[in-house]
Write a protein that holds these residues in place. Structure first.
Motif, short mmCIF file in Angstrom:
data_model
loop_
_atom_site.label_atom_id
_atom_site.label_comp_id
_atom_site.label_asym_id
_atom_site.label_seq_id
_atom_site.Cartn_x
_atom_site.Cartn_y
_atom_site.Cartn_z
N GLY A 28 -5.96 -5.22 44.22
CA GLY A 28 -6.38 -6.29 43.33
C GLY A 28 -7.36 -7.22 44.01
N THR A 29 -8.05 -8.01 43.20
CA THR A 29 -9.03 -8.95 43.74
C THR A 29 -8.52 -10.38 43.77
OG1 THR A 29 -10.02 -9.19 41.54
CG2 THR A 29 -10.96 -7.50 42.99
N ALA A 30 -7.44 -10.67 43.01
CA ALA A 30 -6.88 -12.02 42.99
C ALA A 30 -5.51 -11.98 42.33
CB ALA A 30 -7.79 -12.99 42.25
N PHE A 31 -4.70 -13.00 42.63
CA PHE A 31 -3.38 -13.13 42.01
C PHE A 31 -3.09 -14.60 41.78
CE2 PHE A 31 1.21 -13.91 42.29
CZ PHE A 31 1.66 -13.08 41.28
N ALA A 32 -2.47 -14.91 40.63
CA ALA A 32 -2.15 -16.30 40.31
C ALA A 32 -0.91 -16.37 39.44
CB ALA A 32 -3.32 -16.98 39.59
N THR A 33 -0.17 -17.47 39.55
CA THR A 33 0.95 -17.74 38.66
C THR A 33 0.61 -18.96 37.82
OG1 THR A 33 2.07 -19.16 40.28
CG2 THR A 33 2.63 -16.81 40.30
N ALA A 34 0.98 -18.91 36.54
CA ALA A 34 0.70 -20.04 35.65
C ALA A 34 1.61 -19.94 34.44
CB ALA A 34 -0.76 -20.03 35.20
N ALA A 35 1.89 -21.07 33.82
CA ALA A 35 2.72 -21.08 32.62
C ALA A 35 2.04 -20.31 31.51
CB ALA A 35 2.99 -22.51 32.18
N GLY A 36 2.84 -19.57 30.73
CA GLY A 36 2.31 -18.81 29.61
C GLY A 36 3.38 -18.61 28.56
#
Length: 294
Positions: free
Chosen positions: A32-40
């Motif tokens: 992968g090129t990036a990873f993030a956590t966020a509310a959804g």
């Protein structure tokens, strides 16, 4: 301008988003090129979108007692101006969504409901909030019986019912009969063709092509402003939340307002943070109006 009162009964998840150059084939491993956590979660996304678009929004749903995700999810709603007094905390994990976003801004999503599955009933306080709202906004990431109960109560009390029937499933007659506005994408429209004719208003989102609003024999269309998309995740939720707010303000502009919000949402990564503010939507609409009058 009065502030529309919106109650969202729906899901809230922690999104775990991985960016890739392309989607992997079955059995293939990619870097992968990036990873993030966020509310959804569709409920949370639409609640945040409605609040940013100018609504007075309350959220009915559930998070788990996992301090990391549960606390962060609640705070994300609060930071966006959403009232979380009716957001429950239950035993077990919060909902999560595993999202993969490709370099061409397409996505695929796997949702594990977690605490969302516990929203099997509505309290008297929940029902009172629905009865005194201008709009009830629902999706299908919580138990269907709860959505039906909410919609029927809203209809009985004169609250406009907007349903975004995603993920698609068979809709009971009691739910369809309580819906004022059904908001679907093109695929959902085809899958629900047997029931879409039973609602007074049908809104079909067309991606970069804008959106259509059908009422009886009349259909109106709104174009989306041209943008360079980076992530389409949550664009439909931005559309729906903005539409709910503007529908109360005046139906004539609701479709164009929502199409603009959905388009702008694709220019920002992350579903919960991508919904534009009312000021940003108005700026684009005013620029389009100025262009049309030249």
């Amino acid at each position: 301008m009065s502030t529309p009162r919106i109650v969202v009964v729906g899901s809230i998840n922690m999104d775990l988003t991985t960016s890739v150059s392309r989607f992997p084939a079955p059995g293939e491993t990619l870097l992968g090129t990036a990873f993030a956590t966020a509310a959804g979660g569709k409920g949370s996304n639409q609640a945040i979108a409605a609040a940013k678009a100018g609504g007075d929004v309350s959220f009915v749903g559930a998070v788990g007692d996992d301090d990391g995700f549960g606390t962060q999810l609640r705070e994300t709603l609060q930071d966006a101006g959403v009232d979380t007094a009716l957001l429950r905390s239950v035993d077990g994990p919060s909902g999560v969504a595993a999202i993969t976003v490709s370099a061409d801004a397409e996505n695929n999503i796997i949702v594990v409901p977690g605490a969302n599955s516990s929203v099997t009933s509505l309290s008297e306080v929940d029902l009172d909030a629905i009865a005194h709202a201008d709009v009830l906004l629902c999706q299908l990431e919580i138990p269907l019986d709860t959505v039906t109960t909410a919609a029927r109560h809203a209809r009985a009390n004169g609250t406009t019912v907007i349903l975004n029937p995603s993920p698609v499933q068979d809709l009971p007659g009691a739910l369809i009969e309580s819906v004022d506005i059904l908001i679907v994408n093109q695929t959902e429209s085809e899958q629900l063709a047997a029931v879409t004719g039973r609602v007074r208003y049908l809104v079909t989102t067309l991606g970069a092509g804008g959106a259509d609003l059908r009422s009886g024999e009349e259909t109106i269309h709104a174009d989306s402003p041209a943008v360079t998309p980076v992530d389409t995740t949550g664009a439909g939720d931005a559309f729906t939340g903005a539409f709910a707010v503007e529908w109360v303000q005046g139906q004539d502009r609701a479709l164009q307002f929502a199409a603009t919000a959905g388009s702008l949402a694709t220019t920002v990564r992350g579903a919960s943070v991508s919904s534009p503010t009312r000021a940003a939507i108005e700026k684009v609409l005013n620029r389009q109006l100025d262009s049309d009058t030249v």
